[in-house]
Scaffold this motif. Structure first.
Motif, mmCIF file in Angstrom:
data_model
loop_
_atom_site.group_PDB
_atom_site.id
_atom_site.type_symbol
_atom_site.label_atom_id
_atom_site.label_comp_id
_atom_site.label_asym_id
_atom_site.label_seq_id
_atom_site.Cartn_x
_atom_site.Cartn_y
_atom_site.Cartn_z
ATOM 1 N N ARG A 1 -5.840 1.850 -7.937
ATOM 2 C CA ARG A 1 -7.188 1.385 -7.598
ATOM 3 C C ARG A 1 -7.168 -0.052 -7.069
ATOM 4 O O ARG A 1 -8.016 -0.429 -6.252
ATOM 5 C CB ARG A 1 -8.095 1.475 -8.824
ATOM 6 N N SER A 2 -6.201 -0.842 -7.518
ATOM 7 C CA SER A 2 -6.133 -2.239 -7.080
ATOM 8 C C SER A 2 -5.831 -2.368 -5.593
ATOM 9 O O SER A 2 -6.010 -3.436 -5.010
ATOM 10 C CB SER A 2 -5.064 -2.991 -7.885
ATOM 11 N N THR B 1 0.818 -1.216 0.000
ATOM 12 C CA THR B 1 0.000 0.000 0.000
ATOM 13 C C THR B 1 0.849 1.263 0.000
ATOM 14 O O THR B 1 0.392 2.308 -0.471
ATOM 15 C CB THR B 1 -0.936 0.023 1.223
ATOM 16 N N ASP C 1 -8.886 9.017 -8.510
ATOM 17 C CA ASP C 1 -9.782 10.011 -9.123
ATOM 18 C C ASP C 1 -9.086 11.371 -9.238
ATOM 19 O O ASP C 1 -9.201 12.058 -10.260
ATOM 20 C CB ASP C 1 -11.058 10.161 -8.289
ATOM 21 N N GLN D 1 -7.381 -0.680 -3.249
ATOM 22 C CA GLN D 1 -8.528 -0.179 -2.502
ATOM 23 C C GLN D 1 -8.890 -1.075 -1.316
ATOM 24 O O GLN D 1 -9.322 -0.586 -0.272
ATOM 25 C CB GLN D 1 -9.735 -0.037 -3.437
ATOM 26 N N CYS E 1 -7.978 2.730 2.050
ATOM 27 C CA CYS E 1 -9.276 3.356 1.790
ATOM 28 C C CYS E 1 -9.158 4.618 0.938
ATOM 29 O O CYS E 1 -10.152 5.079 0.368
ATOM 30 C CB CYS E 1 -9.981 3.667 3.105
ATOM 31 N N ASN E 2 -7.955 5.185 0.853
ATOM 32 C CA ASN E 2 -7.793 6.406 0.061
ATOM 33 C C ASN E 2 -7.361 6.125 -1.376
ATOM 34 O O ASN E 2 -7.150 7.055 -2.155
ATOM 35 C CB ASN E 2 -6.773 7.338 0.723
ATOM 36 N N ALA E 3 -7.243 4.853 -1.751
ATOM 37 C CA ALA E 3 -6.746 4.521 -3.089
ATOM 38 C C ALA E 3 -7.675 5.036 -4.188
ATOM 39 O O ALA E 3 -7.215 5.635 -5.171
ATOM 40 C CB ALA E 3 -6.555 3.012 -3.214
ATOM 41 N N GLN E 4 -8.980 4.802 -4.046
ATOM 42 C CA GLN E 4 -9.926 5.223 -5.082
ATOM 43 C C GLN E 4 -9.958 6.741 -5.253
ATOM 44 O O GLN E 4 -9.839 7.242 -6.382
ATOM 45 C CB GLN E 4 -11.328 4.689 -4.776
#
Length: 230
Positions: A183-184, A156, A197, A186, A190-193
């Motif tokens: 994105r993978s 991460t 964006d 996520q 929790c902040n990946a998405q």
């Protein structure tokens, strides 16, 4: 400017890993370890920018940080080169130890290289990418590919180098690939998405204006908050 050290391509047969000990930090190496915090201290969110005096001070500080980063790079342990290249095997250490060392050093090296990109985007936003930036971007992509080739999930704490590397990426396919990689993560971050964006919006703004976009400003515009990236 000093030349880069030659990479070591073969691991000595009699390397005694048990004898490896961390070196005491000197004042200079402590400054190097704090490089990332020092970069943040010269960004527009932490100090005034825009005047001749401001930018002169920022340029001077950035030059010091760059010197320390290069100094730290030269002083890296030889073991790091072997690990990043994936040349540690059971001939040298047990498979479990080799895997752990390789994963740790690859993650560290990608994050270290991201520091060159971060520094450039903060201090030299209006200037073309330097050889350091281009090398860092290529290194980050290469390390991600190594993880993929070994069928390992990205740690991460790879979000930061992916974010920095992708911000400087011109190739549309590579951009999409790096954003998918973020994105993978996520399920574990929790902040990946939202970071992915934000990164897509950064590219939209940079492509439209031909000027680097401030990642934090984009995040504030989209979510009214900035996301911590480890």
């Amino acid at each position: 400017m000093p030349t880069r050290p030659k990479r070591i391509n073969a691991l000595p047969k009699m390397t005694n890993f048990a004898a490896v000990r961390p070196r005491m930090l000197t004042p200079k190496s402590k400054r190097s370890c704090l490089a990332w915090a020092r970069v943040s201290n010269i960004d527009p969110w932490h100090r005034s920018r825009g005047t001749v005096e401001d930018e002169t001070q920022v340029m001077a500080t950035a030059a010091e940080i760059l010197t320390d980063l290069r100094d730290l790079e030269r002083k890296r342990p030889s073991l790091m080169d072997f690990a990043v290249a994936g040349t540690l095997t059971e001939r040298h250490v047990t498979r479990q130890i080799a895997t752990a060392i390789t994963r740790s050093y690859r993650t560290y090296w990608a994050n270290f290289e991201a520091g060159f990109i971060h520094l450039h985007r903060v201090a030299h936003k209006h200037l073309p990418p330097t050889p350091d930036v281009l090398r860092a971007r290529a290194t980050i992509k290469r390390v991600v590919q190594m993880f993929e080739q070994s069928s390992e999930a990205l740690p991460t704490n790879f979000i930061w180098p992916l974010l920095m590397g992708c911000c400087e990426e011109d190739d549309f396919e590579d951009r999409a690939w790096m954003i998918r990689a973020i994105r993978s993560m996520q399920a574990f971050a929790c902040n990946a998405q939202p970071i992915a964006d934000v990164l897509e919006e950064v590219h939209k703004r940079q492509d439209a204006t031909k000027v680097r976009a401030d990642v934090r400003q984009v995040s504030m515009d989209m979510f009214n908050m900035s996301f911590a990236v480890v």
